[in-house]
Design a protein around this motif. Structure first.
Motif, PDB file in Angstrom:
ATOM      1  N   ILE A   1       0.856  -1.183   0.000  1.00 17.11           N
ATOM      2  CA  ILE A   1       0.000   0.000   0.000  1.00 17.11           C
ATOM      3  C   ILE A   1       0.894   1.237   0.000  1.00 17.11           C
ATOM      4  O   ILE A   1       1.678   1.445   0.929  1.00 17.11           O
ATOM      5  CB  ILE A   1      -0.917   0.034   1.235  1.00 17.11           C
ATOM      6  CG1 ILE A   1      -1.736  -1.257   1.355  1.00 17.11           C
ATOM      7  CG2 ILE A   1      -1.824   1.260   1.200  1.00 17.11           C
ATOM      8  CD1 ILE A   1      -2.752  -1.459   0.285  1.00 17.11           C
TER       9      ILE A   1
ATOM     10  N   GLN B   1      -0.497   4.461  -0.984  1.00 17.91           N
ATOM     11  CA  GLN B   1      -1.291   5.671  -0.764  1.00 17.91           C
ATOM     12  C   GLN B   1      -2.766   5.304  -0.549  1.00 17.91           C
ATOM     13  O   GLN B   1      -3.287   4.388  -1.183  1.00 17.91           O
ATOM     14  CB  GLN B   1      -1.167   6.620  -1.975  1.00 17.91           C
ATOM     15  CG  GLN B   1      -1.797   7.984  -1.762  1.00 17.91           C
ATOM     16  CD  GLN B   1      -1.644   8.867  -2.985  1.00 17.91           C
ATOM     17  OE1 GLN B   1      -1.008   8.484  -3.969  1.00 17.91           O
ATOM     18  NE2 GLN B   1      -2.234  10.046  -2.941  1.00 17.91           N
ATOM     19  N   CYS B   2      -3.400   6.023   0.379  1.00 18.13           N
ATOM     20  CA  CYS B   2      -4.837   5.894   0.579  1.00 18.13           C
ATOM     21  C   CYS B   2      -5.514   7.029  -0.171  1.00 18.13           C
ATOM     22  O   CYS B   2      -5.224   8.200   0.080  1.00 18.13           O
ATOM     23  CB  CYS B   2      -5.197   5.961   2.071  1.00 18.13           C
ATOM     24  SG  CYS B   2      -4.532   4.597   3.055  1.00 18.13           S
TER      25      CYS B   2
ATOM     26  N   TYR C   1      -7.235   2.315  -2.557  1.00 17.23           N
ATOM     27  CA  TYR C   1      -5.812   2.393  -2.268  1.00 17.23           C
ATOM     28  C   TYR C   1      -5.010   2.351  -3.571  1.00 17.23           C
ATOM     29  O   TYR C   1      -5.439   1.741  -4.555  1.00 17.23           O
ATOM     30  CB  TYR C   1      -5.351   1.200  -1.417  1.00 17.23           C
ATOM     31  CG  TYR C   1      -6.071   1.017  -0.110  1.00 17.23           C
ATOM     32  CD1 TYR C   1      -5.560   1.553   1.074  1.00 17.23           C
ATOM     33  CD2 TYR C   1      -7.257   0.273  -0.042  1.00 17.23           C
ATOM     34  CE1 TYR C   1      -6.203   1.356   2.285  1.00 17.23           C
ATOM     35  CE2 TYR C   1      -7.902   0.082   1.160  1.00 17.23           C
ATOM     36  CZ  TYR C   1      -7.378   0.629   2.323  1.00 17.23           C
ATOM     37  OH  TYR C   1      -8.027   0.428   3.532  1.00 17.23           O
TER      38      TYR C   1
ATOM     39  N   LEU D   1     -12.097   0.108  -2.297  1.00 18.55           N
ATOM     40  CA  LEU D   1     -12.447  -0.298  -0.928  1.00 18.55           C
ATOM     41  C   LEU D   1     -13.286  -1.569  -0.946  1.00 18.55           C
ATOM     42  O   LEU D   1     -13.135  -2.439  -0.077  1.00 18.55           O
ATOM     43  CB  LEU D   1     -13.221   0.820  -0.233  1.00 18.55           C
ATOM     44  CG  LEU D   1     -12.403   1.988   0.324  1.00 18.55           C
ATOM     45  CD1 LEU D   1     -13.331   3.042   0.882  1.00 18.55           C
ATOM     46  CD2 LEU D   1     -11.429   1.521   1.393  1.00 18.55           C
TER      47      LEU D   1
ATOM     48  N   SER E   1     -11.133  -4.613  -0.906  1.00 14.19           N
ATOM     49  CA  SER E   1     -10.010  -4.596   0.033  1.00 14.19           C
ATOM     50  C   SER E   1     -10.204  -5.497   1.243  1.00 14.19           C
ATOM     51  O   SER E   1      -9.234  -5.927   1.859  1.00 14.19           O
ATOM     52  CB  SER E   1      -9.745  -3.170   0.520  1.00 14.19           C
ATOM     53  OG  SER E   1     -10.854  -2.676   1.256  1.00 14.19           O
TER      54      SER E   1
ATOM     55  N   HIS F   1     -11.069   3.183   5.110  1.00 14.08           N
ATOM     56  CA  HIS F   1      -9.736   2.592   4.985  1.00 14.08           C
ATOM     57  C   HIS F   1      -9.344   1.893   6.289  1.00 14.08           C
ATOM     58  O   HIS F   1      -9.432   2.481   7.362  1.00 14.08           O
ATOM     59  CB  HIS F   1      -8.703   3.677   4.654  1.00 14.08           C
ATOM     60  CG  HIS F   1      -8.933   4.314   3.326  1.00 14.08           C
ATOM     61  ND1 HIS F   1      -9.745   5.408   3.161  1.00 14.08           N
ATOM     62  CD2 HIS F   1      -8.456   4.006   2.085  1.00 14.08           C
ATOM     63  CE1 HIS F   1      -9.756   5.754   1.882  1.00 14.08           C
ATOM     64  NE2 HIS F   1      -8.986   4.926   1.205  1.00 14.08           N
TER      65      HIS F   1
ATOM     66  N   VAL G   1      -0.624   2.808   5.105  1.00 12.84           N
ATOM     67  CA  VAL G   1       0.398   2.928   4.067  1.00 12.84           C
ATOM     68  C   VAL G   1       1.619   2.101   4.477  1.00 12.84           C
ATOM     69  O   VAL G   1       2.046   2.136   5.627  1.00 12.84           O
ATOM     70  CB  VAL G   1       0.799   4.404   3.865  1.00 12.84           C
ATOM     71  CG1 VAL G   1       1.985   4.515   2.920  1.00 12.84           C
ATOM     72  CG2 VAL G   1      -0.380   5.200   3.341  1.00 12.84           C
TER      73      VAL G   1
END
Length: 396
Positions: free
Chosen positions: A126, A128-129, A134, A147, A150, A158, A162
């Protein structure tokens, strides 16, 4: 060694050097050709400074790769061979700018394509959110993981930080559009299916299992066993007043339950809670056997519907139907009577009683006692009494 041999050895050495130089020139030309075609090349590191990593490209000047491309990673050492691709051509005054990161990305697209076609799992990080999901790096390629893909269950926020390492599967691939869609949910579902199969293979109907309450409804109780959902129907909550008993359970409560039915295909588990305890009807049958006599206190008299009463110190409910009262039943509320047990109602857990049958038993006992105490007359006595009766009548 003769003069001719020395001359021959010298010629062989010159030829080998010429071949080595020819190969080296050919390699440099091939390297330069690939470089200018912006193909991926393997180049050795010759120097490292604060801003750049200098590599040998076979040209007059070294190529330069920004140190910032290795942020979060270990820098290569002098002599290491690394992958690179040309970003900007250099000149006599400045070196060519190469990129190790882009080279890995180009290679990564090829690897991702093979993984996508083979439906193989990939490892990602990961980075970056973003809104709705992501950004995940897979083999140097940045992909997008929504999402909704995920978590095992639908996620609305989230949960992954990261830098988190994940296992995923590529579900959409389009290099020309720079599109790479990642699904962690698919991997989790596959692993969950394997885990469930293992869990279901280790249990069987009739076992008592430790479970957690996941949801409470008016007519059902939902339980979870190692992540597998199960249900307790209202009739299996409690032997008495299940509607009241179910309201006492809370989400997250840990308890024991008996596995009544197991469907491995669904998978679906059906549990029972009352089955952990002795059926009150069976307990009443043991305490008040059939045809045993008991004393009962009358609590309500209804000539049409029957008589309600209590038995013993525990005030066990008793009932006498109009048919079992008998013709001479005259008791009233508060009276203590003696009756005969004729059964137990398994739904109301009430002991059914009979005054009529109790009286019949008592009458039989009286007759039997009388017959036992008064011996039967002999034949001689009967004849004598008959003769005496006849003589008395003649004299008259």
């Amino acid at each position: 060694m003769t003069m001719n041999e020395e001359i021959k050895n010298t010629e062989d050495t010159i030829n080998e050097q010429e071949m080595t130089m020819a190969e080296l020139i050919a390699q440099q030309e091939s390297l330069s050709e690939k470089l200018y075609k912006k193909e991926i090349v393997e180049v050795p590191v010759v120097q490292i400074n604060q801003d750049y990593i200098l590599v040998d490209t076979g040209a007059k000047k070294e190529g330069a790769i920004a140190v910032s491309e290795f942020e979060g990673k270990t820098l290569p050492a002098v002599g290491d061979i690394i992958s690179a691709v040309l970003v900007k051509r250099g000149s006599d005054e400045r070196p060519s700018i190469l990129s190790h990161k882009k080279a890995l990305e180009y290679l990564g697209w090829d690897i991702c394509k093979k993984a996508y076609e083979a439906k193989e799992r990939v490892k990602g990080t990961i980075v970056q959110c973003v809104k709705g999901g992501y950004i995940v790096e897979v083999f140097g390629v940045n992909g997008f993981m929504p999402l909704s893909l995920s978590e095992l269950h639908t996620a609305y926020k989230h949960y992954l930080p990261v830098g988190a390492k994940i296992k995923a599967q590529i579900v959409e691939f389009a290099k020309e559009k720079q599109k790479l869609i990642i699904s962690r949910k698919q991997v989790l579902e596959e692993d969950e299916a394997v885990r469930r199969e293992q869990v279901l293979g280790e249990i069987k109907e009739g076992e008592v299992l430790r479970v957690v309450v996941s949801k409470v409804d008016k007519d059902k109780l939902f339980l979870r066993f190692h992540g597998i959902e199960g249900v307790v129907n209202l009739e299996n909550i409690a032997w008495k007043e299940p509607e009241t008993a179910i309201s006492n359970f809370r989400r997250g409560q840990r308890l024991k339950a008996k596995l009544l039915k197991l469907d491995k295909e669904t998978p679906r588990l059906e549990f029972g809670l009352k089955q952990l305890f002795l059926n009150p009807a069976d307990a009443l049958k043991r305490r008040y056997p059939y045809k045993s006599s008991v004393k009962a206190v009358i609590t309500k008299v209804d000539a049409e519907n029957g008589v309600e009463c209590t038995i013993g110190k525990n005030n066990t409910k008793g009932f006498i139907s109009p048919f079992e009262m008998g013709r001479d039943f005259t008791a009233k509320e508060g009276d203590t009577i003696t009756a005969l047990v004729v059964g137990v109602d398994p739904e109301t857990f009430t002991v059914n009683l009979s005054v009529k049958k109790y009286d019949q038993v008592q009458n039989r006992k009286v007759v039997a006692q009388y017959l036992k105490q008064a011996p039967r007359p002999t034949l001689g006595q009967l004849l004598q009494d008959s003769f005496k009766t006849s003589t008395d009548e003649d004299n008259k």
